[in-house]
Design a protein around this motif. Structure first.
Motif, short mmCIF file in Angstrom:
data_model
loop_
_atom_site.label_atom_id
_atom_site.label_comp_id
_atom_site.label_asym_id
_atom_site.label_seq_id
_atom_site.Cartn_x
_atom_site.Cartn_y
_atom_site.Cartn_z
N THR A 11 0.82 -1.21 0.00
CA THR A 11 0.00 0.00 0.00
C THR A 11 0.86 1.27 0.00
O THR A 11 1.97 1.27 0.53
CB THR A 11 -0.89 0.03 1.25
OG1 THR A 11 -0.06 0.06 2.41
CG2 THR A 11 -1.80 -1.17 1.30
N ARG A 13 0.30 3.69 1.85
CA ARG A 13 0.42 4.03 3.27
C ARG A 13 1.69 3.44 3.89
O ARG A 13 2.43 4.13 4.57
CB ARG A 13 -0.81 3.52 4.01
CG ARG A 13 -0.74 3.70 5.50
CD ARG A 13 -1.95 3.06 6.15
NE ARG A 13 -1.69 2.80 7.54
CZ ARG A 13 -2.50 3.16 8.51
NH1 ARG A 13 -3.62 3.80 8.24
NH2 ARG A 13 -2.20 2.89 9.75
N LEU A 14 1.97 2.17 3.60
CA LEU A 14 3.17 1.53 4.14
C LEU A 14 4.41 2.16 3.53
O LEU A 14 5.39 2.45 4.24
CB LEU A 14 3.16 0.03 3.88
CG LEU A 14 4.40 -0.73 4.30
CD1 LEU A 14 4.70 -0.54 5.80
CD2 LEU A 14 4.26 -2.21 3.98
N GLY A 16 4.76 5.18 2.41
CA GLY A 16 4.94 6.50 3.01
C GLY A 16 5.45 6.42 4.43
O GLY A 16 6.30 7.22 4.84
N ARG A 17 4.96 5.44 5.19
CA ARG A 17 5.40 5.28 6.57
C ARG A 17 6.90 4.98 6.64
O ARG A 17 7.61 5.51 7.48
CB ARG A 17 4.61 4.17 7.24
CG ARG A 17 5.05 3.92 8.66
CD ARG A 17 4.03 3.12 9.35
NE ARG A 17 2.90 4.00 9.60
CZ ARG A 17 2.20 4.02 10.72
NH1 ARG A 17 2.50 3.21 11.68
NH2 ARG A 17 1.21 4.85 10.87
N GLU A 49 1.14 -3.38 9.35
CA GLU A 49 0.47 -2.97 8.11
C GLU A 49 0.04 -4.19 7.31
O GLU A 49 -1.06 -4.22 6.74
CB GLU A 49 1.39 -2.08 7.29
CG GLU A 49 0.71 -1.36 6.16
CD GLU A 49 -0.26 -0.28 6.63
OE1 GLU A 49 -1.23 -0.02 5.89
OE2 GLU A 49 -0.07 0.29 7.71
N GLY A 53 -3.83 -4.58 6.91
CA GLY A 53 -4.19 -4.03 5.61
C GLY A 53 -4.52 -5.02 4.52
O GLY A 53 -4.75 -4.64 3.38
#
Length: 102
Positions: A11, A13-14, A16-17, A49, A53
């Protein structure tokens, strides 16, 4: 301690993290230099995640280690590459490709 994480099919999100702690030198490839404690915290974030996720991709984390091959690694997710330990050294074996009949 040198640290590399490679993500495939995960993802945004991961991804970016991970950029909070590591430098993304290429799409899905992150590098940094952290202590064991920070490395474990980063990997816990990756595992969380994946667990929360429903990610169908994969992740591998490689770091410098004082062993025969000079590094160690952990994997997570779906992959044809399966870690195997032989005589105290981690190696990678390949699962055969599953062919579907048409």
């Amino acid at each position: 301690m040198m640290l590399v994480i490679v993500l495939e099919n995960t993802t945004p999100r991961l991804r970016g993290r991970l950029t909070l702690w590591l430098l993304e030198i290429r799409a899905g490839v992150y590098v940094g230099d952290y202590s064991v404690k920070v490395r474990d915290m980063i990997w816990e974030n990756v595992e969380t995640e994946f667990n929360d996720g429903n990610i169908e991709g994969s992740a591998i984390m490689i770091w410098s280690a004082r062993n025969e091959i000079g590094f160690d690694f952990k994997v997570l997710g779906e992959s044809r590459r399966i870690p195997r330990e032989m005589d105290g050294i981690k190696l990678i074996s390949f699962m055969p490709e599953i062919k579907t009949e048409e």
